[in-house]
Design a protein around this motif. Structure first.
Motif, PDB file in Angstrom:
ATOM      1  N   MET A   4      -0.566  15.995  -1.330  1.00 19.84           N
ATOM      2  CA  MET A   4      -1.022  14.621  -1.131  1.00 19.84           C
ATOM      3  C   MET A   4      -1.750  14.471   0.204  1.00 19.84           C
ATOM      4  O   MET A   4      -1.372  15.071   1.200  1.00 19.84           O
ATOM      5  CB  MET A   4       0.166  13.645  -1.156  1.00 19.84           C
ATOM      6  N   TRP A   5      -2.808  13.667   0.206  1.00 20.96           N
ATOM      7  CA  TRP A   5      -3.590  13.338   1.406  1.00 20.96           C
ATOM      8  C   TRP A   5      -4.258  14.580   2.017  1.00 20.96           C
ATOM      9  O   TRP A   5      -4.663  14.552   3.182  1.00 20.96           O
ATOM     10  CB  TRP A   5      -2.713  12.672   2.461  1.00 20.96           C
ATOM     11  N   ASP A   6      -4.374  15.663   1.264  1.00 16.79           N
ATOM     12  CA  ASP A   6      -4.981  16.875   1.814  1.00 16.79           C
ATOM     13  C   ASP A   6      -6.495  16.755   1.958  1.00 16.79           C
ATOM     14  O   ASP A   6      -7.093  17.406   2.809  1.00 16.79           O
ATOM     15  CB  ASP A   6      -4.653  18.080   0.921  1.00 16.79           C
ATOM     16  N   GLU A   7      -7.108  15.937   1.102  1.00 13.82           N
ATOM     17  CA  GLU A   7      -8.556  15.798   1.127  1.00 13.82           C
ATOM     18  C   GLU A   7      -8.946  14.357   1.453  1.00 13.82           C
ATOM     19  O   GLU A   7      -8.148  13.431   1.280  1.00 13.82           O
ATOM     20  CB  GLU A   7      -9.152  16.211  -0.222  1.00 13.82           C
ATOM     21  N   ASP A   8     -10.178  14.186   1.919  1.00 16.18           N
ATOM     22  CA  ASP A   8     -10.685  12.840   2.181  1.00 16.18           C
ATOM     23  C   ASP A   8     -10.842  12.089   0.855  1.00 16.18           C
ATOM     24  O   ASP A   8     -11.170  12.683  -0.175  1.00 16.18           O
ATOM     25  CB  ASP A   8     -12.031  12.903   2.892  1.00 16.18           C
ATOM     26  N   PHE A   9     -10.609  10.782   0.912  1.00 16.80           N
ATOM     27  CA  PHE A   9     -10.708   9.980  -0.303  1.00 16.80           C
ATOM     28  C   PHE A   9     -12.164   9.655  -0.609  1.00 16.80           C
ATOM     29  O   PHE A   9     -12.924   9.277   0.284  1.00 16.80           O
ATOM     30  CB  PHE A   9      -9.914   8.679  -0.157  1.00 16.80           C
ATOM     31  N   SER A  10     -12.535   9.785  -1.865  1.00 15.88           N
ATOM     32  CA  SER A  10     -13.900   9.458  -2.269  1.00 15.88           C
ATOM     33  C   SER A  10     -14.049   7.940  -2.387  1.00 15.88           C
ATOM     34  O   SER A  10     -13.053   7.205  -2.477  1.00 15.88           O
ATOM     35  CB  SER A  10     -14.222  10.101  -3.618  1.00 15.88           C
ATOM     36  N   ILE A  11     -15.289   7.486  -2.399  1.00 14.89           N
ATOM     37  CA  ILE A  11     -15.562   6.052  -2.551  1.00 14.89           C
ATOM     38  C   ILE A  11     -15.018   5.547  -3.878  1.00 14.89           C
ATOM     39  O   ILE A  11     -14.437   4.457  -3.956  1.00 14.89           O
ATOM     40  CB  ILE A  11     -17.080   5.776  -2.458  1.00 14.89           C
ATOM     41  N   SER A  12     -15.181   6.350  -4.934  1.00 15.02           N
ATOM     42  CA  SER A  12     -14.697   5.926  -6.253  1.00 15.02           C
ATOM     43  C   SER A  12     -13.178   5.785  -6.265  1.00 15.02           C
ATOM     44  O   SER A  12     -12.634   4.865  -6.891  1.00 15.02           O
ATOM     45  CB  SER A  12     -15.131   6.933  -7.327  1.00 15.02           C
ATOM     46  N   THR A  13     -12.480   6.674  -5.555  1.00 21.04           N
ATOM     47  CA  THR A  13     -11.025   6.581  -5.468  1.00 21.04           C
ATOM     48  C   THR A  13     -10.602   5.294  -4.767  1.00 21.04           C
ATOM     49  O   THR A  13      -9.684   4.593  -5.215  1.00 21.04           O
ATOM     50  CB  THR A  13     -10.448   7.786  -4.695  1.00 21.04           C
ATOM     51  N   ILE A  14     -11.275   4.963  -3.676  1.00 20.53           N
ATOM     52  CA  ILE A  14     -10.961   3.736  -2.931  1.00 20.53           C
ATOM     53  C   ILE A  14     -11.245   2.506  -3.790  1.00 20.53           C
ATOM     54  O   ILE A  14     -10.435   1.573  -3.853  1.00 20.53           O
ATOM     55  CB  ILE A  14     -11.767   3.686  -1.624  1.00 20.53           C
ATOM     56  N   ILE A  15     -12.383   2.509  -4.481  1.00 21.59           N
ATOM     57  CA  ILE A  15     -12.741   1.380  -5.358  1.00 21.59           C
ATOM     58  C   ILE A  15     -11.707   1.212  -6.458  1.00 21.59           C
ATOM     59  O   ILE A  15     -11.302   0.080  -6.780  1.00 21.59           O
ATOM     60  CB  ILE A  15     -14.144   1.583  -5.955  1.00 21.59           C
ATOM     61  N   ASN A  16     -11.253   2.318  -7.037  1.00 19.19           N
ATOM     62  CA  ASN A  16     -10.257   2.251  -8.113  1.00 19.19           C
ATOM     63  C   ASN A  16      -8.943   1.642  -7.637  1.00 19.19           C
ATOM     64  O   ASN A  16      -8.232   0.994  -8.401  1.00 19.19           O
ATOM     65  CB  ASN A  16     -10.002   3.641  -8.689  1.00 19.19           C
ATOM     66  N   HIS A  17      -8.616   1.857  -6.364  1.00 16.19           N
ATOM     67  CA  HIS A  17      -7.407   1.243  -5.820  1.00 16.19           C
ATOM     68  C   HIS A  17      -7.581  -0.270  -5.636  1.00 16.19           C
ATOM     69  O   HIS A  17      -6.607  -1.022  -5.700  1.00 16.19           O
ATOM     70  CB  HIS A  17      -7.029   1.890  -4.482  1.00 16.19           C
ATOM     71  N   PHE A  18      -8.819  -0.676  -5.393  1.00  8.99           N
ATOM     72  CA  PHE A  18      -9.073  -2.107  -5.220  1.00  8.99           C
ATOM     73  C   PHE A  18      -9.225  -2.816  -6.566  1.00  8.99           C
ATOM     74  O   PHE A  18      -8.931  -4.007  -6.671  1.00  8.99           O
ATOM     75  CB  PHE A  18     -10.319  -2.323  -4.370  1.00  8.99           C
ATOM     76  N   LEU A  19      -9.684  -2.098  -7.579  1.00  6.79           N
ATOM     77  CA  LEU A  19      -9.769  -2.661  -8.927  1.00  6.79           C
ATOM     78  C   LEU A  19      -8.424  -2.452  -9.606  1.00  6.79           C
ATOM     79  O   LEU A  19      -8.249  -1.549 -10.406  1.00  6.79           O
ATOM     80  CB  LEU A  19     -10.887  -1.982  -9.731  1.00  6.79           C
ATOM     81  N   LEU A  20      -7.482  -3.296  -9.275  1.00  8.60           N
ATOM     82  CA  LEU A  20      -6.086  -3.051  -9.626  1.00  8.60           C
ATOM     83  C   LEU A  20      -5.834  -2.975 -11.127  1.00  8.60           C
ATOM     84  O   LEU A  20      -4.836  -2.415 -11.574  1.00  8.60           O
ATOM     85  CB  LEU A  20      -5.208  -4.148  -9.013  1.00  8.60           C
ATOM     86  N   ILE A  21      -6.726  -3.527 -11.932  1.00  9.96           N
ATOM     87  CA  ILE A  21      -6.518  -3.467 -13.382  1.00  9.96           C
ATOM     88  C   ILE A  21      -7.405  -2.402 -14.015  1.00  9.96           C
ATOM     89  O   ILE A  21      -7.444  -2.256 -15.229  1.00  9.96           O
ATOM     90  CB  ILE A  21      -6.777  -4.827 -14.064  1.00  9.96           C
ATOM     91  N   GLY A  22      -8.159  -1.667 -13.188  1.00  4.82           N
ATOM     92  CA  GLY A  22      -9.079  -0.671 -13.728  1.00  4.82           C
ATOM     93  C   GLY A  22      -8.491   0.726 -13.703  1.00  4.82           C
ATOM     94  O   GLY A  22      -7.275   0.918 -13.747  1.00  4.82           O
TER      95      GLY A  22
END
Length: 379
Positions: free
Chosen positions: A126-144
């Motif tokens: 966990m947390w070994d790599e930098d988070f991609s933009i798509s990963t961050i967006i997916n966390h903000f799109l809580l129902i996506g």
């Protein structure tokens, strides 16, 4: 409708259970299947004692409690505003969740690469790599779509938000139809979704199917709310010894997942989730029916953890990962103790300065929407 403080305390105990499950997951022995092996740890790992860190079962308890609590207001005679309901639900779940994601991103940004390793292969990656933009967006799109790299605990909130959107429709049918028909529908829906999920490997499709499965768990909570007064009267009428036996039965059913061989055909999502749901339902029934248990749950400590339960759930794994990756140099036992203390402190701050203001804002906006609707109708 009456507010049951015991329900909040149950949620607090469930949050502590999830926290302990992640503490135990630090040690690989607790994550791997050792049922048929002669490990000393098996005496507690595959026994009812596992209730103390049965994390997945605790999340199912969250779902049932949500179904219970969300149904009670619909049983009153007041008018219902779907927009107001959505606003309050959004502010209750989303704001605190997104703040916790920002905190996780900030803590990840403070970390340098380090070589500290724990027993858990999952936590080591966990947390070994930098988070991609798509990963961050997916966390903000809580129902996506949701991947879980930043904050794995949010997986349950994705289902919570999705089901909350359609929950008023669910309550309509729960209140309208006989409980036997509703429960049969819930079981069939769950079975249909789980069977299809096992047949297909598409993650997005399976994610939607699991939404249907967890909706059935919400329905159980809604049914308990619909009949809670009848259930309370019946439960209070039984003898104390019978209540103790019912509690023991609830514990055994709730932990059924850990009493049978994980490789057994009986060990499947339907068996695991529905036995846990039945056990959790017994806990809820007893918590609001037994004067002794009710008094215990409404005491100071359980009430405190009930209040901070949501924030504790959101932050504990983020804080644990930070202390593991940061490598404080402390033994793992002290690292876990430090994580617990900091998690409680952070959760308390979050509850006071994020959750309470968010709930107040949601209620205020919902009331304004209701007033505007009333004015437009009168005009």
């Amino acid at each position: 409708m009456k507010r049951y403080e015991e329900i909040d305390s149950l949620r607090g105990l469930a949050a502590l259970t999830v926290l302990l499950s992640h503490f135990m997951a630090v040690f690989d022995i607790n994550s791997n299947n050792t049922y048929a092996m002669g490990y000393l740890q098996n005496w507690y790992k595959y026994s009812p004692i596992h209730i103390l860190w049965a994390g997945h079962e605790a999340v199912l308890l969250f779902f049932i409690l949500s179904g219970f609590v969300l149904t009670l207001p619909f049983m009153g005679n007041h008018s219902f505003s779907y927009r107001g309901y959505l606003v309050k639900r959004f502010f209750r779940i989303y704001i605190a969740c997104i703040v916790s994601v920002f905190v996780a991103l900030a803590l990840k940004g403070l970390l340098d690469q380090n070589d500290r390793m724990v027993d858990s292969a999952w936590m080591n990656t966990m947390w070994d790599e930098d988070f991609s933009i798509s990963t961050i967006i997916n966390h903000f799109l809580l129902i996506g779509a949701y991947s879980g790299e930043i904050s794995p605990v949010i997986w349950s909130l994705v289902y919570e938000m999705r089901i909350s959107i359609i929950f008023p429709i669910i309550v309509y049918f729960v209140l309208k139809y006989d409980w036997k028909k509703v429960l049969l529908f819930a079981l069939l829906l769950s079975a249909f979704c789980c069977i299809l999920s096992a047949m297909f490997s598409n993650n997005t499709f399976n994610n939607l199917l699991l939404t249907g499965h967890y909706t059935s768990i919400f329905i159980v909570g809604s049914l308990l709310a619909k009949h809670h007064l009848f259930i309370i009267d019946k439960t209070r009428a039984i003898k104390r010894l019978q209540k103790y036996l019912l509690l023991i039965t609830g514990v055994l059913i709730y932990t059924c997942n850990w009493l049978i061989d994980p490789d057994s055909i009986l060990h499947n999502i339907l068996m695991v989730d529905w036995t846990a749901t039945l056990g959790a339902s017994i806990f809820i029934i007893l918590s609001v029916s037994s004067p002794t248990l009710s008094k215990l749950l409404k005491s100071k400590t359980p009430s405190f953890f009930g209040k901070i339960s949501y924030s504790l759930y959101l932050y504990h794994l983020t804080i644990l990962m930070f202390f593991i990756k940061y490598d404080t140099g402390l033994p793992i036992a002290l690292t876990l103790l430090l994580t617990f203390i900091v998690s409680v402190l952070v959760a308390t701050v979050s509850y006071q300065f994020v959750e309470i203001p968010s709930m107040k804002a949601g209620k205020t906006i919902a009331n304004r929407l209701k007033e505007k609707l009333s004015i437009s109708k009168s005009a």
